[in-house]
Design an enzyme around this catalytic site. Structure first.
Site, short mmCIF file in Angstrom:
data_model
loop_
_atom_site.label_atom_id
_atom_site.label_comp_id
_atom_site.label_asym_id
_atom_site.label_seq_id
_atom_site.Cartn_x
_atom_site.Cartn_y
_atom_site.Cartn_z
N HIS A 15 -31.44 -35.58 -40.27
CA HIS A 15 -31.33 -34.84 -39.16
C HIS A 15 -32.68 -34.15 -38.71
O HIS A 15 -33.68 -34.13 -39.49
CB HIS A 15 -30.40 -33.25 -39.60
CG HIS A 15 -29.87 -32.70 -38.41
ND1 HIS A 15 -30.84 -31.79 -37.89
CD2 HIS A 15 -28.70 -32.55 -37.87
CE1 HIS A 15 -30.20 -30.91 -36.67
NE2 HIS A 15 -29.23 -31.64 -36.87
N GLU A 59 -22.08 -34.38 -38.66
CA GLU A 59 -21.53 -35.59 -37.75
C GLU A 59 -20.49 -36.32 -39.09
O GLU A 59 -19.32 -36.55 -38.79
CB GLU A 59 -22.26 -36.61 -36.93
CG GLU A 59 -22.95 -35.95 -36.11
CD GLU A 59 -22.44 -35.28 -34.99
OE1 GLU A 59 -21.18 -35.61 -34.80
OE2 GLU A 59 -22.91 -34.49 -34.13
N1 ACO Z 1 -30.21 -43.97 -42.20
C1 ACO Z 1 -31.05 -44.80 -42.75
N2 ACO Z 1 -32.52 -44.31 -42.48
C2 ACO Z 1 -32.73 -43.13 -41.99
C3 ACO Z 1 -31.89 -42.45 -41.32
C4 ACO Z 1 -30.38 -43.07 -41.42
N3 ACO Z 1 -29.29 -42.03 -41.14
N4 ACO Z 1 -32.44 -41.31 -40.88
C5 ACO Z 1 -33.54 -41.71 -40.93
N5 ACO Z 1 -33.81 -42.83 -41.79
C6 ACO Z 1 -35.18 -43.36 -41.94
C7 ACO Z 1 -35.82 -43.77 -40.45
O1 ACO Z 1 -35.64 -45.16 -40.49
C8 ACO Z 1 -37.35 -43.67 -40.88
O2 ACO Z 1 -37.99 -44.73 -41.95
P1 ACO Z 1 -39.09 -45.63 -41.63
O3 ACO Z 1 -40.08 -44.48 -42.06
O4 ACO Z 1 -39.01 -46.65 -42.77
O5 ACO Z 1 -39.24 -45.94 -40.36
C9 ACO Z 1 -37.37 -42.41 -41.56
O6 ACO Z 1 -35.94 -42.24 -42.28
C10 ACO Z 1 -37.76 -41.05 -40.85
O7 ACO Z 1 -36.78 -41.39 -39.75
P2 ACO Z 1 -37.02 -40.29 -38.39
O8 ACO Z 1 -36.46 -40.95 -37.01
O9 ACO Z 1 -38.30 -39.73 -38.42
O10 ACO Z 1 -36.07 -39.13 -38.94
P3 ACO Z 1 -35.76 -37.90 -37.77
O11 ACO Z 1 -35.54 -36.95 -38.63
O12 ACO Z 1 -36.65 -37.98 -36.87
O13 ACO Z 1 -34.47 -38.54 -37.43
C11 ACO Z 1 -32.18 -38.71 -36.99
C12 ACO Z 1 -33.34 -37.96 -37.21
C13 ACO Z 1 -32.27 -39.00 -35.54
C14 ACO Z 1 -30.60 -37.87 -36.94
C15 ACO Z 1 -31.91 -39.76 -37.79
O14 ACO Z 1 -31.91 -39.17 -39.16
C16 ACO Z 1 -30.71 -40.65 -37.44
O15 ACO Z 1 -30.82 -41.58 -36.57
N6 ACO Z 1 -29.65 -40.51 -38.29
C17 ACO Z 1 -28.34 -41.22 -37.93
C18 ACO Z 1 -27.43 -41.03 -36.80
C19 ACO Z 1 -26.76 -39.58 -36.98
O16 ACO Z 1 -26.29 -39.23 -37.99
N7 ACO Z 1 -26.78 -38.92 -35.76
C20 ACO Z 1 -26.42 -37.39 -35.97
C21 ACO Z 1 -27.31 -36.48 -35.89
S1 ACO Z 1 -26.50 -34.76 -36.17
C22 ACO Z 1 -26.53 -34.02 -34.70
O17 ACO Z 1 -26.87 -34.71 -33.79
C23 ACO Z 1 -25.67 -32.81 -34.52
#
Ligand code: ACO
Length: 391
Positions: free
Chosen positions: A277, A332
């Site tokens: 998140h 979610e």
């Molecule tokens: N699965 C696997 N790896 C992940 C996930 C995930 N769900 N979330 C983050 N990571 C990894 C990224 O690939 C990244 O790895 P890297 O450094 O090797 O490239 C690292 O963790 C950091 O990722 P960021 O994009 O900086 O994390 P951020 O906190 O900005 O992203 C987000 C948040 C977009 C929600 C992300 O966690 C994601 O894409 N999750 C899956 C989609 C999801 O569940 N969305 C609903 C969110 S809740 C809502 O909107 C109400």
């Protein structure tokens, strides 16, 4: 003794602008920073929802989300947001749908998205009401009670079924499921969806809530504000995608495949839906509250058992892969579990989220109106400032 300031020199007459004047590219205007997406800009004051991502806390008017889910109902939470008063016995039912709305819903193509139908219904409803300024808690309640009936009516109409009249004995969430399916839900089902409505009710100054406040700030009416908010929430960047969680769990297929599927997905560079998140760095408090509700369901379908297994494996594998970055379950994941568990199809998930958010949107409308100032930010002008028309 004071000395007379010297007379300022007469400013020279400005030269006539050249044929084309362009603005220099600069990220400030008169010393003010430009913030794309208004990130970091404080644009409102609120006493409704407090989102504390660092500590994994969410409070409505100071009350913890977990306590509200455990001891309240959507009606008591909506009432709390509108009035500031905690009344655990507060009641909301589903409302009547004016005939103008039914005729409009009948005229929509059956392929229309439920969010489009809901936005249209709210707009037509607004045209049938007297919605004087300032907006009131009575208006907020009427709109919040109307929308579930309108959405249920559209879903039935698109399936060639007639809309079902509200049953005033049912609370708003049970009434919605009844008007959708024709079946009165059991207690556990109604309780699970009610919990989802509570956690979806409010989440600070997100895009749709801001849209509602901007519209209200012009002294427009509550139906226009909520129709605009639904439009904002419809975009894929808002509200997340619990339907993608459902898809992911279907792909996993069975508990014994969970570990292999998750490791393969991460190896392919895919993101696990329902984890991580932008704001919450701890376990999302809304997911905690919903998980408890799901675990308390007396007869958990196999699908829910699989979801719980997938979560346990995903958390373990994510921690192994990112030991320094907390990637926990977000709302979610359990939203998907609840919505699927109560029998809603994924195409209804966004509009159901919009129904839940009515309490928060309308509370923000009331709050904005109570200390209103027209919201009118400036833009950094980056085009050609002035030029002569081509001759
Ligand atoms: N699965 C696997 N790896 C992940 C996930 C995930 N769900 N979330 C983050 N990571 C990894 C990224 O690939 C990244 O790895 P890297 O450094 O090797 O490239 C690292 O963790 C950091 O990722 P960021 O994009 O900086 O994390 P951020 O906190 O900005 O992203 C987000 C948040 C977009 C929600 C992300 O966690 C994601 O894409 N999750 C899956 C989609 C999801 O569940 N969305 C609903 C969110 S809740 C809502 O909107 C109400």
């Amino acid at each position: 003794m004071t000395t007379k300031p010297p007379t300022p020199p007469t400013p020279p007459t400005p030269p006539s602008p050249p044929a084309e004047v362009t603005k220099p590219l600069d990220h400030t205007v008169d010393g003010r920073p430009y913030s794309p997406g208004l990130e970091g800009v404080l644009a409102a004051e609120t006493s409704l929802g407090l989102v504390d991502g660092a500590n994994g806390r969410l409070m409505y008017r100071g009350y913890r989300i977990g306590d509200l889910v455990a001891h309240g109902s959507y009606a008591s939470v909506a009432n709390l947001l509108w009035t500031g008063e905690w009344d655990p016995k507060a009641r909301l039912t589903t409302g009547r749908v004016p005939s103008a709305v039914i005729s409009t819903l009948r005229a929509l193509p059956r392929t229309a998205k439920p969010m489009d139908a809901l936005r249209t219904a709210v707009s037509v409803w607004g045209a049938t009401q007297v919605l004087d300024w300032p907006p009131t808690a009575i208006q907020a309640r009427a709109l919040t009670e109307f929308s579930p009936s309108a959405l249920a009516a559209f879903i039935r109409l698109r399936e060639d079924l007639e809309p079902i009249d509200p049953d005033p004995k049912l609370d708003i969430v049970s009434g919605f499921l009844y008007q959708l399916t024709g079946v009165r839900p059991d207690r556990a089902t109604a309780r699970a969806l009610d919990a989802y409505f509570i956690v979806g009710a409010e989440h600070g100054l997100n895009a749709s809530t801001f849209a509602a406040r901007v519209i209200t700030s012009t002294r427009s009416d509550i139906a226009s504000a909520v129709a605009g908010a639904i439009g904002a929430m419809k975009g894929p960047l808002h509200g997340g995608a619990p339907s993608e969680v459902v898809e992911q769990i279907h792909k996993v297929g069975s508990p014994e495949h969970a570990e292999e599927w998750i490791r393969d997905a991460l190896a392919r560079g895919e993101r696990l839906m329902g984890f991580g998140h932008r704001v919450y760095r701890a376990y999302d408090p809304r997911a905690t509250a919903l998980r408890k509700v799901v675990e308390a369901m007396p007869a958990r379908p196999d699908w829910l058992e699989l979801a719980i297994k997938v979560e346990d494996v995903a958390l373990r594998v994510l921690e192994e892969k990112y030991p320094d970055r907390p990637l926990k379950t977000n709302v979610e994941f359990y939203a998907a579990a609840v919505l699927q568990g109560v029998g809603l199809t994924p195409d209804l998930f966004p509009a159901t989220f919009a129904l839940a958010r009515h309490a928060g949107w309308t509370a923000h409308v009331l709050e904005q109106a109570s200390a209103n100032r027209l919201i009118r930010p400036d833009a950094r002008f980056i085009g050609v400032e002035e030029r002569d028309l081509p001759t």
